[in-house]
Design an enzyme around this catalytic site. Structure first.
Site, mmCIF file in Angstrom:
data_model
loop_
_atom_site.group_PDB
_atom_site.id
_atom_site.type_symbol
_atom_site.label_atom_id
_atom_site.label_comp_id
_atom_site.label_asym_id
_atom_site.label_seq_id
_atom_site.Cartn_x
_atom_site.Cartn_y
_atom_site.Cartn_z
ATOM 1 N N ARG A 113 -10.188 -9.853 -6.895
ATOM 2 C CA ARG A 113 -11.434 -10.296 -6.236
ATOM 3 C C ARG A 113 -11.725 -9.299 -5.130
ATOM 4 N NH1 ARG A 113 -13.558 -16.199 -4.380
ATOM 5 N NH2 ARG A 113 -13.918 -16.183 -6.627
ATOM 6 N N HIS A 140 -19.429 -12.005 -11.651
ATOM 7 C CA HIS A 140 -18.402 -13.046 -11.585
ATOM 8 C C HIS A 140 -18.174 -13.541 -13.017
ATOM 9 C CE1 HIS A 140 -15.727 -15.886 -10.006
ATOM 10 N NE2 HIS A 140 -16.518 -16.639 -9.253
ATOM 11 N N GLN A 143 -16.502 -16.937 -13.984
ATOM 12 C CA GLN A 143 -17.400 -18.049 -13.688
ATOM 13 C C GLN A 143 -18.385 -18.246 -14.847
ATOM 14 O OE1 GLN A 143 -17.429 -20.138 -10.794
ATOM 15 N NE2 GLN A 143 -18.665 -21.262 -12.255
ATOM 16 N N ASP A 235 -26.712 -21.284 -6.742
ATOM 17 C CA ASP A 235 -25.539 -20.821 -5.988
ATOM 18 C C ASP A 235 -25.991 -20.708 -4.536
ATOM 19 O OD1 ASP A 235 -23.110 -19.685 -5.203
ATOM 20 O OD2 ASP A 235 -23.556 -17.693 -6.006
HETATM 21 N N1 CP Z 1 -16.612 -20.446 -7.906
HETATM 22 C C1 CP Z 1 -15.606 -19.750 -7.343
HETATM 23 O O1 CP Z 1 -15.281 -18.621 -7.726
HETATM 24 O O2 CP Z 1 -14.973 -20.400 -6.338
HETATM 25 P P1 CP Z 1 -13.874 -19.808 -5.339
HETATM 26 O O3 CP Z 1 -14.593 -18.820 -4.431
HETATM 27 O O4 CP Z 1 -13.370 -20.993 -4.590
HETATM 28 O O5 CP Z 1 -12.810 -19.110 -6.129
HETATM 29 N N1 NVA Z 2 -22.166 -15.792 -4.779
HETATM 30 C C1 NVA Z 2 -20.998 -16.365 -4.168
HETATM 31 C C2 NVA Z 2 -20.097 -16.950 -5.200
HETATM 32 C C3 NVA Z 2 -18.872 -17.618 -4.674
HETATM 33 C C4 NVA Z 2 -17.980 -18.148 -5.762
HETATM 34 C C5 NVA Z 2 -20.274 -15.317 -3.341
HETATM 35 O O1 NVA Z 2 -20.166 -14.165 -3.790
HETATM 36 O O2 NVA Z 2 -19.832 -15.646 -2.236
#
Ligand code: CP
Ligand code: NVA
Length: 318
Positions: A113, A140, A143, A235
């Site tokens: 990440r 992502h 997801q 989101d």
């Molecule tokens: N949706 C998602 O990736 O959540 P987290 O940031 O908690 O991993």
């Molecule tokens: N768009 C958000 C998703 C979190 C899971 C971010 O990048 O923070």
């Protein structure tokens, strides 16, 4: 839905393959992963990854990604290590390339990440084990696979299902757009001006839609966008790392909240999805996310099932 039949054509071409954007996959490979996830959800415990280790490298916070990957590995007889970049040497300047080479000597896959897709590509370029994108600035993918798996559970099909994303044209929107187009869905993205999805990614998604009989439409007016929607998705307006823009974003996204009024022109059986974490009262009202149309916790749980399918496929155990 029954996708189990697709399991019979075990696709070993996924062995060792990175998961960076899904653009490096095709429809049959995604169908295979969805089928495998369905099988895993019904049979959660196995020794499929006995003795296998996953490194989980985090530059940002996480609840779902961290816990679902770790528990998923354990449920398959494997092990996962949580590595925060603040604690490992990459945080003190060791290169991504060296980190990739070193970790590849210890573990069987790396989940990363990161703040930047370029860093993810750098890690993947130097790792000799599969690298899985656990969220970056542009994508992502895990997801999106969970999103489609959830839609399949809810609607019994993907092709022709209309999913409308309302809000920020961000990493989650990009991955949803790509994967939904690849599975022949009707995707509509509705964002305020200046927050549209990246043009190059829209172009890729449109190419996929053309190939797989789906569609990708950008519609700035959220009320028009949600007309006849099967699924409404949103989101947060402020993603991780954009905190200093939060006030400005609150103003820019005025009119893009998912609320009862916006639900009016969608189909009666419309479902609501959100990748979470959510900010009730901002991108979505409490009555929607906590109401009868919402499937957000089913969606969150499905992260684990689809990621287990990815891990099994990538680490090459049938
Ligand atoms: N949706 C998602 O990736 O959540 P987290 O940031 O908690 O991993
Ligand atoms: N768009 C958000 C998703 C979190 C899971 C971010 O990048 O923070």
């Amino acid at each position: 839905m029954n996708l189990i039949d697709q399991m019979h054509s075990t696709d070993t071409s996924l062995q060792g393959k990175h998961v960076l954007t899904w653009l490096e996959y095709d429809q049959s490979q995604i169908s295979y992963l969805l089928a495998r996830a369905q099988h895993i959800k019904e049979n959660p415990y196995s020794q499929a990854l006995q003795g296998k280790n996953l490194a989980m490298v985090f530059e940002k916070s996480s609840t779902r990604t961290r816990v679902s990957f770790e528990v998923g590995m354990v449920q398959m007889g494997g092990h996962a290590l949580y590595l925060n970049t603040k604690d490992i040497q990459v945080g003190r300047g060791e290169t991504i390339a060296d980190t990739a080479r070193v970790l590849s000597g210890y573990v069987d896959a790396i989940m990363y990440r990161t703040t930047s897709h370029d860093k993810l590509k750098e890690l993947a370029a130097h790792a000799s084990v599969p690298v899985i994108n656990g969220l970056c600035d542009l994508y992502h993918p895990c997801q999106a696979l969970a999103d489609l798996f959830t839609i399949l559970e809810l609607k019994g099909r993907l092709a022709g299902v209309k999913v409308v994303y309302v809000g920020d044209g961000n990493n989650v929107a990009h991955s949803l757009m790509i994967l939904a187009a690849m599975m022949g869905m009707e995707v509509v993205i509705s964002t305020p001006s200046g927050y549209e999805p990246k043009a190059s990614i829209v172009k890729e998604a449109k190419k996929l839609a053309e190939k797989y009989n789906g569609s990708v439409v950008i519609e700035q007016d959220p009320k028009k966008a949600v007309h006849d929607a099967d699924v409404i998705y949103t989101d947060v307006w402020t993603s991780m790392g954009q905190e200093e823009e939060a006030q400005e974003r609150m103003r820019s996204f005025d009119g893009y909240q998912v609320n009862t009024q916006l639900f009016m022109t969608a189909k009666n059986d419309v479902s609501f999805l959100h990748c979470l974490p959510a900010h009730r009262g901002e991108e979505v009202t409490g009555d929607i996310i906590d109401g009868p149309h919402s499937a957000v916790f089913q969606q969150a749980e499905n992260r684990m099932h689809v990621q287990k399918a990815i891990l099994q496929a990538a680490m090459g155990r049938g």
